[in-house]
Design an enzyme around this catalytic site. Structure first.
Site, PDB file in Angstrom:
ATOM      1  N   SER A 133      -9.253  -6.245  -1.630  1.00 23.67           N
ATOM      2  CA  SER A 133      -9.269  -7.511  -2.556  1.00 23.67           C
ATOM      3  C   SER A 133      -9.919  -7.046  -3.853  1.00 23.67           C
ATOM      4  CB  SER A 133      -9.773  -8.840  -2.002  1.00 23.67           C
ATOM      5  OG  SER A 133      -9.866  -9.817  -3.095  1.00 23.67           O
TER       6      SER A 133
ATOM      7  N   TYR B  48     -14.965 -14.081   3.325  1.00 23.94           N
ATOM      8  CA  TYR B  48     -13.954 -13.211   3.133  1.00 23.94           C
ATOM      9  C   TYR B  48     -14.151 -11.787   2.360  1.00 23.94           C
ATOM     10  CZ  TYR B  48      -9.164 -11.683   1.119  1.00 23.94           C
ATOM     11  OH  TYR B  48      -8.118 -10.983   0.887  1.00 23.94           O
TER      12      TYR B  48
END
Length: 250
Positions: free
Chosen positions: A144, A158
């Site tokens: 990410s 996350y």
């Protein structure tokens, strides 16, 4: 055109979103694609149809990639039906938990870690011995953009799991390089899929405007980058991250 006719790829979490787009892109180049899914068989079948529409071959394989035995059975089945995997895309992701730390349970961290790290570990452990024997292989872990810049608030579970996946990727790259196996990472920016469907339109538009390119990432942006990394064009790259986020990471 990139030719993957001699390749077999296992893509986790490939029933939708980025994983489905990668499957379609690989299939277009002749790759035999194993579409892994957890529960949504109908979505997996749609991915297979999309691959077949562009002239590729794909089969669906149900498995919880957090479970070692299920992964081992899946890899054995993929090897029998499509040939031993020469490509592994670790794309499976848990739903994004949007909570501040003070309201987050440790169990929610564990859920994200098991989906990001344990699944990648299980799949790499099952497939890398096959790649070592062949002395070639390509592994891509989907990270990410937020790992490499200021993270958004209330996404600690996350973000932390993705940070761990970076360390795992680099360590795996070092270990497998002598066997001709490459391990790389792709870090997409905010991509409008069902994983981000809970976000408001205001947040989505703000994200687009924050990029130098003034748009959010599309699934095709990540799929095209994955295609490059599994092709012969990237044969001297390993342990690197490619941020597909419109300039938010440099």
């Amino acid at each position: 055109m990139i030719d993957l006719a001699n390749e077999s790829a296992l893509i986790t979490g490939a029933s939708r979103g980025i994983g489905a787009e990668i499957a379609k892109t690989f299939g277009m180049c002749g790759c035999k694609v194993a579409v892994n899914y957890l529960q949504n068989e109908r979505a997996a079948e749609k991915t297979i149809s999309a691959v077949e529409e562009v002239g590729g071959k794909a089969l669906a394989f149900q498995a919880d990639v957090r479970e070692e035995e299920q992964v081992n059975r899946m890899v054995e089945s993929v090897s029998t039906k499509l040939g031993q995997p020469t490509i592994l895309i670790n794309n499976a992701s848990s739903p994004i938990i949007s909570k501040k730390l003070g309201k987050t349970d440790w169990s929610e961290f564990i859920l994200c870690f098991e989906t990001a790290i344990k699944s990648a570990f299980n799949c790499a452990s099952a497939i890398s011995p096959l790649m070592r024997k062949q002395r070639r292989g390509k592994i891509i872990n989907i990270i990410s953009q937020y790992v490499f810049n200021v993270p958004p608030i209330a996404m600690a579970t996350y973000i932390t799991s993705k940070h761990a996946l970076v360390g795992f990727s680099k360590s795996l790259a070092v270990e497998l390089a002598p066997f001709g196996v490459q391990v790389n990472m792709i870090s997409p920016g905010l991509t409008e899929t069902d994983l981000t469907s809970h976000l408001s339109e205001t947040i989505i538009q703000a994200s687009a405007q924050s990029t130098l390119m003034k748009r959010n990432a599309q699934t095709s942006d990540t799929a095209s980058t994955a295609l490059y990394l599994v092709s012969d064009l990237s044969n001297h790259l390993t342990g690197v991250n490619i941020p597909v986020c419109g300039g938010n990471v440099m």
